[in-house]
Write a protein that holds these residues in place. Structure first.
Motif, PDB file in Angstrom:
ATOM      1  N   MET A  72       0.744  -0.980  -0.257  1.00  0.00           N
ATOM      2  CA  MET A  72       0.073  -0.478   0.241  1.00  0.00           C
ATOM      3  C   MET A  72       1.105   1.314   0.515  1.00  0.00           C
ATOM      4  O   MET A  72       0.314   2.268  -0.390  1.00  0.00           O
ATOM      5  CB  MET A  72      -0.885   0.178   1.692  1.00  0.00           C
ATOM      6  CG  MET A  72      -2.130  -0.707   0.828  1.00  0.00           C
ATOM      7  SD  MET A  72      -3.245  -0.853   2.401  1.00  0.00           S
ATOM      8  CE  MET A  72      -3.988  -2.625   2.548  1.00  0.00           C
ATOM      9  N   LEU A  97      -8.058   2.368  -1.403  1.00  0.00           N
ATOM     10  CA  LEU A  97      -7.857   3.611  -0.617  1.00  0.00           C
ATOM     11  C   LEU A  97      -7.528   4.950  -1.076  1.00  0.00           C
ATOM     12  O   LEU A  97      -7.469   5.700  -0.713  1.00  0.00           O
ATOM     13  CB  LEU A  97      -7.341   2.858   0.950  1.00  0.00           C
ATOM     14  CG  LEU A  97      -7.720   1.720   1.956  1.00  0.00           C
ATOM     15  CD1 LEU A  97      -6.207   1.487   2.572  1.00  0.00           C
ATOM     16  CD2 LEU A  97      -8.237   2.138   1.992  1.00  0.00           C
ATOM     17  N   ASN A 101     -10.318   6.840  -2.353  1.00  0.00           N
ATOM     18  CA  ASN A 101     -10.578   7.461  -1.649  1.00  0.00           C
ATOM     19  C   ASN A 101     -10.470   8.431  -0.046  1.00  0.00           C
ATOM     20  O   ASN A 101     -11.471   8.809   0.553  1.00  0.00           O
ATOM     21  CB  ASN A 101     -12.665   6.174  -1.013  1.00  0.00           C
ATOM     22  CG  ASN A 101     -12.743   5.591  -2.213  1.00  0.00           C
ATOM     23  OD1 ASN A 101     -13.831   5.978  -2.730  1.00  0.00           O
ATOM     24  ND2 ASN A 101     -12.705   4.505  -2.581  1.00  0.00           N
ATOM     25  N   TYR A 102      -9.647   7.438   0.151  1.00  0.00           N
ATOM     26  CA  TYR A 102      -9.212   8.686   1.577  1.00  0.00           C
ATOM     27  C   TYR A 102      -7.535   9.533   1.222  1.00  0.00           C
ATOM     28  O   TYR A 102      -7.284   9.782   2.285  1.00  0.00           O
ATOM     29  CB  TYR A 102      -8.303   7.433   2.275  1.00  0.00           C
ATOM     30  CG  TYR A 102     -10.332   7.079   3.147  1.00  0.00           C
ATOM     31  CD1 TYR A 102     -11.095   7.341   3.306  1.00  0.00           C
ATOM     32  CD2 TYR A 102     -10.422   5.457   2.559  1.00  0.00           C
ATOM     33  CE1 TYR A 102     -12.672   6.609   3.471  1.00  0.00           C
ATOM     34  CE2 TYR A 102     -11.874   4.936   2.652  1.00  0.00           C
ATOM     35  CZ  TYR A 102     -12.584   5.631   3.514  1.00  0.00           C
ATOM     36  OH  TYR A 102     -13.563   4.896   3.182  1.00  0.00           O
ATOM     37  N   VAL A 109      -3.744   7.691   4.390  1.00  0.00           N
ATOM     38  CA  VAL A 109      -4.301   6.579   5.307  1.00  0.00           C
ATOM     39  C   VAL A 109      -3.327   4.843   5.218  1.00  0.00           C
ATOM     40  O   VAL A 109      -2.632   4.407   6.321  1.00  0.00           O
ATOM     41  CB  VAL A 109      -5.525   5.966   5.194  1.00  0.00           C
ATOM     42  CG1 VAL A 109      -6.234   4.387   5.118  1.00  0.00           C
ATOM     43  CG2 VAL A 109      -6.736   7.424   5.103  1.00  0.00           C
ATOM     44  N   CYS A 110      -2.586   5.080   4.003  1.00  0.00           N
ATOM     45  CA  CYS A 110      -1.898   4.034   3.101  1.00  0.00           C
ATOM     46  C   CYS A 110      -0.904   3.907   3.721  1.00  0.00           C
ATOM     47  O   CYS A 110      -0.130   2.851   4.703  1.00  0.00           O
ATOM     48  CB  CYS A 110      -1.844   4.238   1.639  1.00  0.00           C
ATOM     49  SG  CYS A 110      -3.383   4.179   0.188  1.00  0.00           S
TER      50      CYS A 110
END
Length: 407
Positions: A28, A163, A166-167, A171-172
């Motif tokens: 990620m 992720l 969207n974020y 976040v990753c």
């Protein structure tokens, strides 16, 4: 099942559980950094440069680290490097959370991660033999370890793409930081026994010279490392072009890029599973030959592809061949190198794989800026085929030389 036989050993099972969770976070983070750099610069060169800096320590340090690892207990080394990597991931998360990221800062944090990883990778590779009680199951353990890595490579970018869309990157990076907790817990639960008599006593410099001398006396190992060096220079860096392939050739976004990364991970996982089915006594060097040729041919097909599903299929084929080649070389070294030289020889393997790759990434990035993505892919594919044909010629000459000596 026979393919999972090495999971019967508790230490190896704990290793797999911890790594499976941590590697999801690692992939990620990788996809988030690649996309962030390409979005910030819109340059394939800078994308390759950041990856070059992150992998540069493997080129410079690997032979020296191999000597260091042969002198110290591998378990303790791996435990310390995991803590170091967790701290680095935390700092990266903080930097992005505060919106302080620049190409320079990302490069420096990548370099720090590369230094720690140089010790971690060699420590883990050398520790592997202590996690499996029956050494006949070592090739299976190496293949399963590769399967876990590539399963994470398949699933991690897919989750990371969702992720990321969207974020965002923060976040990753945060999930990667948290993912080190299971690794550390699993390491604490292990009961690893290492034979102190196998640790070398001479200085690091002397150990380095002895390791190189051993490699010169072992052409069956040295020839495979040479193949890996040229593959890392001209073929393996195809992964650094995937963001540009997704965005420029197929007008895609973050999700499209994650599909390419996941396709590569899926292909590599199939290759690793195929290696796990390996029977003792199979000729690994001919597997390397076949894989090198397939990797080059698949890259040419990727350059030719006009439809996204075909491009994903050919990306999967390249990754399958790359996994077969690299895992075969790793397994051959682990099972044929003398124990007291194993970490040092693995050091040259890591240097050839992870160390030379950043130079190839920089070279490929510059080539893509000058020639374009498609022409670069064709050139890399032709190089892969040339490497396979050269290794085939070497093997034939080597066989004839042995037959001539017998006569």
């Amino acid at each position: 099942m026979d393919i999972f036989r090495s999971l019967s050993y508790p230490n190896f099972r704990l290793h797999v559980i911890g790594q499976a969770i941590s590697l999801l976070g690692t992939w990620m983070q990788r996809i988030a950094i690649s996309w962030m750099v390409y979005e910030m610069t819109n340059s394939v060169f800078w994308l390759g440069f950041v990856q070059f800096i992150a992998l540069l320590p493997s080129l410079i340090l690997s032979p020296f680290v191999g000597s260091f690892v042969d002198k110290h207990r591998k378990y303790k080394l791996v435990f310390l490097t995991q803590i170091g990597l967790m701290i680095q991931a935390g700092v990266l998360t903080l930097v992005v959370g505060l919106q302080l990221q620049t190409v320079f800062i990302l490069s420096m944090l990548g370099f720090l991660q590369g230094v720690i990883s140089a010790f971690d990778v060699l420590g883990r590779q050398s520790l592997m033999i202590s996690l499996v009680d029956n050494k006949r199951d070592l090739p299976n353990a190496i293949a399963l370890n590769s399967s876990i890595f590539n399963a994470a490579r398949m699933v991690g970018p897919a989750i990371g793409g969702i992720l990321l869309t969207n974020y965002g990157e923060f976040v990753c990076f945060g999930i990667n930081f948290i993912s080190f907790v299971p690794v550390i817990i699993c390491l604490l639960l292990m009961r690893v026994t290492e034979d102190p008599s196998k640790l070398i006593k001479e200085s690091n410099w002397r150990a380095l010279i002895e390791g190189f001398s051993y490699l010169r006396r072992s052409p069956h190992i040295a020839s495979l490392i040479v193949v890996l060096v040229f593959s890392s220079l001209f073929v393996i860096p195809y992964t650094s072009l995937l963001p540009a392939v997704a965005k420029d050739l197929f007008s895609g976004d973050e999700s499209t890029f994650s599909w390419f990364e996941s396709a590569a991970g899926f292909g590599a996982m199939i290759g690793a599973i195929n290696m796990a089915r390996l029977k003792t006594g199979e000729n690994l060097r001919y597997r390397v030959l076949f894989s090198a040729f397939l990797m080059g041919a698949a890259l040419c097909l990727l350059a030719f592809a006009r439809l996204l599903p075909l491009a994903l299929a050919f990306t999967m084929m390249v990754a399958f061949a790359m996994m077969m080649q690299n895992s075969s070389i790793n397994t051959y070294i682990q099972t044929h190198a003398v124990p007291s030289y194993r970490a040092r020889v693995i050091g040259y393997y890591v240097m050839a794989f992870q160390g030379v790759a950043p130079i190839g990434t920089l070279l490929v990035g510059a080539m893509a800026e000058y020639l374009g993505i498609k022409s670069t892919l064709y050139t890399m594919g032709a190089a892969g085929i040339a490497i396979a044909l050269s290794f085939y010629t070497y093997l034939r000459l080597h066989i004839h030389r042995r037959l001539f000596k017998k006569i």
